[in-house]
Motif scaffolding. Sequence first.
Motif, PDB file in Angstrom:
ATOM      1  N   LEU A 224      -8.341  -4.721  -6.811  1.00 28.22           N
ATOM      2  CA  LEU A 224      -9.538  -5.353  -7.376  1.00 28.22           C
ATOM      3  C   LEU A 224     -10.821  -4.870  -6.695  1.00 28.22           C
ATOM      4  O   LEU A 224     -11.863  -4.793  -7.320  1.00 28.22           O
ATOM      5  CB  LEU A 224      -9.451  -6.872  -7.197  1.00 28.22           C
ATOM      6  N   CYS A 225     -10.729  -4.605  -5.385  1.00 31.30           N
ATOM      7  CA  CYS A 225     -11.967  -4.264  -4.660  1.00 31.30           C
ATOM      8  C   CYS A 225     -11.977  -2.799  -4.235  1.00 31.30           C
ATOM      9  O   CYS A 225     -12.668  -2.441  -3.292  1.00 31.30           O
ATOM     10  CB  CYS A 225     -12.168  -5.185  -3.463  1.00 31.30           C
ATOM     11  N   SER A 226     -11.209  -1.954  -4.950  1.00 30.71           N
ATOM     12  CA  SER A 226     -11.147  -0.511  -4.644  1.00 30.71           C
ATOM     13  C   SER A 226     -11.049  -0.318  -3.132  1.00 30.71           C
ATOM     14  O   SER A 226     -11.735   0.519  -2.556  1.00 30.71           O
ATOM     15  CB  SER A 226     -12.395   0.215  -5.163  1.00 30.71           C
ATOM     16  N   GLY A 227     -10.205  -1.123  -2.518  1.00 25.77           N
ATOM     17  CA  GLY A 227     -10.149  -1.134  -1.055  1.00 25.77           C
ATOM     18  C   GLY A 227      -9.144  -0.163  -0.491  1.00 25.77           C
ATOM     19  O   GLY A 227      -8.428   0.522  -1.211  1.00 25.77           O
ATOM     20  N   SER A 228      -9.121  -0.099   0.840  1.00 20.81           N
ATOM     21  CA  SER A 228      -8.065   0.680   1.485  1.00 20.81           C
ATOM     22  C   SER A 228      -7.259  -0.282   2.353  1.00 20.81           C
ATOM     23  O   SER A 228      -7.813  -1.046   3.146  1.00 20.81           O
ATOM     24  CB  SER A 228      -8.695   1.839   2.270  1.00 20.81           C
ATOM     25  N   LEU A 229      -5.943  -0.280   2.104  1.00 18.94           N
ATOM     26  CA  LEU A 229      -5.048  -1.254   2.726  1.00 18.94           C
ATOM     27  C   LEU A 229      -4.069  -0.517   3.622  1.00 18.94           C
ATOM     28  O   LEU A 229      -3.404   0.406   3.174  1.00 18.94           O
ATOM     29  CB  LEU A 229      -4.309  -1.979   1.585  1.00 18.94           C
ATOM     30  N   GLN A 230      -4.029  -0.904   4.906  1.00 20.49           N
ATOM     31  CA  GLN A 230      -3.092  -0.259   5.828  1.00 20.49           C
ATOM     32  C   GLN A 230      -2.034  -1.239   6.315  1.00 20.49           C
ATOM     33  O   GLN A 230      -2.320  -2.417   6.505  1.00 20.49           O
ATOM     34  CB  GLN A 230      -3.831   0.264   7.074  1.00 20.49           C
ATOM     35  N   GLY A 231      -0.830  -0.736   6.519  1.00 22.25           N
ATOM     36  CA  GLY A 231       0.242  -1.540   7.119  1.00 22.25           C
ATOM     37  C   GLY A 231       0.932  -2.459   6.134  1.00 22.25           C
ATOM     38  O   GLY A 231       1.710  -3.313   6.528  1.00 22.25           O
ATOM     39  N   ALA A 232       0.653  -2.272   4.844  1.00 26.13           N
ATOM     40  CA  ALA A 232       1.200  -3.208   3.858  1.00 26.13           C
ATOM     41  C   ALA A 232       2.597  -2.796   3.400  1.00 26.13           C
ATOM     42  O   ALA A 232       2.764  -2.089   2.418  1.00 26.13           O
ATOM     43  CB  ALA A 232       0.252  -3.319   2.681  1.00 26.13           C
ATOM     44  N   THR A 233       3.598  -3.228   4.155  1.00 28.87           N
ATOM     45  CA  THR A 233       4.993  -3.018   3.760  1.00 28.87           C
ATOM     46  C   THR A 233       5.735  -4.329   4.026  1.00 28.87           C
ATOM     47  O   THR A 233       5.274  -5.153   4.818  1.00 28.87           O
ATOM     48  CB  THR A 233       5.665  -1.907   4.600  1.00 28.87           C
ATOM     49  N   ILE A 234       6.879  -4.499   3.375  1.00 28.74           N
ATOM     50  CA  ILE A 234       7.636  -5.744   3.559  1.00 28.74           C
ATOM     51  C   ILE A 234       8.054  -5.883   5.020  1.00 28.74           C
ATOM     52  O   ILE A 234       8.522  -4.926   5.629  1.00 28.74           O
ATOM     53  CB  ILE A 234       8.840  -5.778   2.609  1.00 28.74           C
ATOM     54  N   GLY A 235       7.826  -7.073   5.588  1.00 28.70           N
ATOM     55  CA  GLY A 235       8.180  -7.312   6.983  1.00 28.70           C
ATOM     56  C   GLY A 235       7.075  -6.947   7.964  1.00 28.70           C
ATOM     57  O   GLY A 235       7.159  -7.268   9.150  1.00 28.70           O
ATOM     58  N   SER A 236       6.016  -6.300   7.481  1.00 26.06           N
ATOM     59  CA  SER A 236       4.916  -5.916   8.371  1.00 26.06           C
ATOM     60  C   SER A 236       4.168  -7.159   8.868  1.00 26.06           C
ATOM     61  O   SER A 236       3.939  -8.099   8.115  1.00 26.06           O
ATOM     62  CB  SER A 236       3.937  -5.005   7.617  1.00 26.06           C
ATOM     63  N   THR A 237       3.803  -7.164  10.152  1.00 21.92           N
ATOM     64  CA  THR A 237       3.093  -8.322  10.707  1.00 21.92           C
ATOM     65  C   THR A 237       1.611  -8.027  10.957  1.00 21.92           C
ATOM     66  O   THR A 237       0.875  -8.909  11.373  1.00 21.92           O
ATOM     67  CB  THR A 237       3.729  -8.769  12.044  1.00 21.92           C
TER      68      THR A 237
END
Length: 364
Positions: free
Chosen positions: A62-75
Amino acid sequence: MDSAAVEIDGSVMEGGGQILRVSAALSCITGSAIKITKIRAGRSTPGLRPQHLCGLQLVSDLCSGSLQGATIGSTDISLTPGKIRSGNHTADTQTAGSVCLLLQVCLPCALFSESSSQLCLKGGTNAEMAPQIDYTVKVFKPIMEKFGVHFDCDIRMRGYYPKGGGEVVVTVNPVKELQPVIMTERGNITKIYGRAFVAGVLPFKLAKDMSTAAVRTIRKEIKELYINIQPLQEKEKACGNGNGIIIIAESSTGCVFAGSALGKKGVYADKIGIEAAEMLLKNIRHNGCVDEFLQDQLIIFMALAKGTSRIRTGAVTLHTQTAIHIAEQLTQAKFTITKSEDELSSNINYIIECEGSGASNPHL
């Protein structure tokens, strides 16, 4: 821009997915980068679950963002937002993860885009540990309108635990800014109604049993109102098996409350009906203007509104306290909670007041 990212501790207070939803939405709207650490650290399955990941990806999209670390189980994740884009967005939890929780994270963002957005949300519509879609439409939506928020919700398919498979299309119109809301007078309860449903292979008798038990429970306490809880068999528009009930109460001043419950294996239908009825009664007794589930959902909107909002509630939930903590970290909003003794009921209620940050939509 990472040096300027606001650090959010994902394990504080309620310590669940709600911290992610409020932080990500506010990051998107305010344009501040965030870094969330220790996500769901105290939970039995720490880190991101599929529905959380799906919500974060939706906001980033939605916000043309950059997302890091987004995987299942990631804290640990970080989000650097860009410009909010209107148009069509789709999110699929691929589980029975709640579409209502997906809406909680993306609705605030869509309000600050340049034109209307269509959000196609897939997952569970009537899922545990989350509002049922009927709650979103019957309770959340009318109260949102007081803030100047308008959205339409088309339930294309209902989905239940464990399969999911539900689909809801939400159309959101943007706002220039949000109006503050004052809800301090509850008035009298004027109407009580609801739906008790079965879907899939479950017998219609369960719906009738839930409804009858719920009506009987409410009658003990509220004698003067006609209570209409419709038993329903979900046909074409339902995926999988499920049963549940939601009961809505409306007051003379436009407050709306609900009690709900979902069927579980081995639990008698009348027990489900009684559970929903008792939840509704509990939320009517404190004489506040919102129920315990709406409470925390309003915090982000109070924080963004231009002006002072005041809402009378029952006991302030940990979810609400957590939402306030995050909102104060990411916006200029200032919240105060005052206890107010009510001469009408023996119950204590509270006023949550917020001097909103007055977020303005740069595209309008």
